[in-house]
Design a protein around this motif. Sequence first.
Motif, PDB file in Angstrom:
ATOM      1  N   UNK A   1       0.849  -1.182   0.000  1.00  0.00           N
ATOM      2  CA  UNK A   1       0.000   0.000   0.000  1.00  0.00           C
ATOM      3  C   UNK A   1       0.889   1.237   0.000  1.00  0.00           C
ATOM      4  N   UNK A   2       0.618   2.152  -0.928  1.00  0.00           N
ATOM      5  CA  UNK A   2       1.369   3.406  -0.995  1.00  0.00           C
ATOM      6  C   UNK A   2       0.768   4.405  -0.009  1.00  0.00           C
ATOM      7  N   UNK A   3      -0.565   4.551  -0.039  1.00  0.00           N
ATOM      8  CA  UNK A   3      -1.257   5.393   0.942  1.00  0.00           C
ATOM      9  C   UNK A   3      -2.748   5.076   0.902  1.00  0.00           C
ATOM     10  N   UNK A   4      -3.436   5.530   1.942  1.00  0.00           N
ATOM     11  CA  UNK A   4      -4.899   5.434   2.043  1.00  0.00           C
ATOM     12  C   UNK A   4      -5.426   6.836   2.290  1.00  0.00           C
ATOM     13  N   UNK A   5      -6.522   7.138   1.600  1.00  0.00           N
ATOM     14  CA  UNK A   5      -7.130   8.457   1.785  1.00  0.00           C
ATOM     15  C   UNK A   5      -8.556   8.415   1.258  1.00  0.00           C
ATOM     16  N   UNK A   6      -9.472   9.057   1.968  1.00  0.00           N
ATOM     17  CA  UNK A   6     -10.833   9.221   1.499  1.00  0.00           C
ATOM     18  C   UNK A   6     -11.558   7.929   1.174  1.00  0.00           C
ATOM     19  N   UNK A   7     -11.260   6.863   1.892  1.00  0.00           N
ATOM     20  CA  UNK A   7     -11.914   5.588   1.627  1.00  0.00           C
ATOM     21  C   UNK A   7     -11.285   4.794   0.500  1.00  0.00           C
ATOM     22  N   UNK A   8     -10.157   5.271  -0.034  1.00  0.00           N
ATOM     23  CA  UNK A   8      -9.448   4.574  -1.109  1.00  0.00           C
ATOM     24  C   UNK A   8      -8.129   4.009  -0.597  1.00  0.00           C
ATOM     25  N   UNK A   9      -7.719   2.920  -1.191  1.00  0.00           N
ATOM     26  CA  UNK A   9      -6.388   2.349  -0.968  1.00  0.00           C
ATOM     27  C   UNK A   9      -5.638   2.425  -2.290  1.00  0.00           C
ATOM     28  N   UNK A  10      -4.450   3.013  -2.275  1.00  0.00           N
ATOM     29  CA  UNK A  10      -3.603   3.127  -3.459  1.00  0.00           C
ATOM     30  C   UNK A  10      -2.429   2.177  -3.267  1.00  0.00           C
ATOM     31  N   UNK A  11      -2.196   1.310  -4.247  1.00  0.00           N
ATOM     32  CA  UNK A  11      -1.229   0.229  -4.053  1.00  0.00           C
ATOM     33  C   UNK A  11      -0.626  -0.232  -5.371  1.00  0.00           C
ATOM     34  N   UNK A  12       0.428  -1.058  -5.246  1.00  0.00           N
ATOM     35  CA  UNK A  12       1.064  -1.724  -6.376  1.00  0.00           C
ATOM     36  C   UNK A  12       0.862  -3.224  -6.226  1.00  0.00           C
ATOM     37  N   UNK A  13       0.928  -3.935  -7.332  1.00  0.00           N
ATOM     38  CA  UNK A  13       1.089  -5.381  -7.293  1.00  0.00           C
ATOM     39  C   UNK A  13       2.584  -5.647  -7.366  1.00  0.00           C
ATOM     40  N   UNK A  14       3.044  -6.705  -6.741  1.00  0.00           N
ATOM     41  CA  UNK A  14       4.479  -6.966  -6.703  1.00  0.00           C
ATOM     42  C   UNK A  14       5.070  -7.319  -8.071  1.00  0.00           C
ATOM     43  N   UNK A  15       4.285  -7.905  -8.942  1.00  0.00           N
ATOM     44  CA  UNK A  15       4.770  -8.204 -10.298  1.00  0.00           C
ATOM     45  C   UNK A  15       4.062  -7.259 -11.257  1.00  0.00           C
TER      46      UNK A  15
END
Length: 78
Positions: A3-17
């Motif tokens: 997870x890069x960050x969470x804000x406003x009910x959203x989760x921002x993230x990467x997949x490892x591949x």
Amino acid sequence: SPTVFREGGFRFYFFSREKPRVHVHVQGQNGEGKFWLEPAIELAQNVGLTMREINEARRMVEEHQDDIRNAWHKHFPG
């Protein structure tokens, strides 16, 4: 999936591949999407997010783009 960050009910993230083009995934209450950061910020994929959620998530991607890029290069060195 870091997870890069969470804000406003959203989760921002990467997949490892991931593909080498910088992007971030976003998960909301109604679905998820993917935003390219290069060459410009644009919606790449949407499954279930409303236009309001897409616009809000895009605004957050724009506000946090430097943090997202830094996290990307730290997680995917080289």
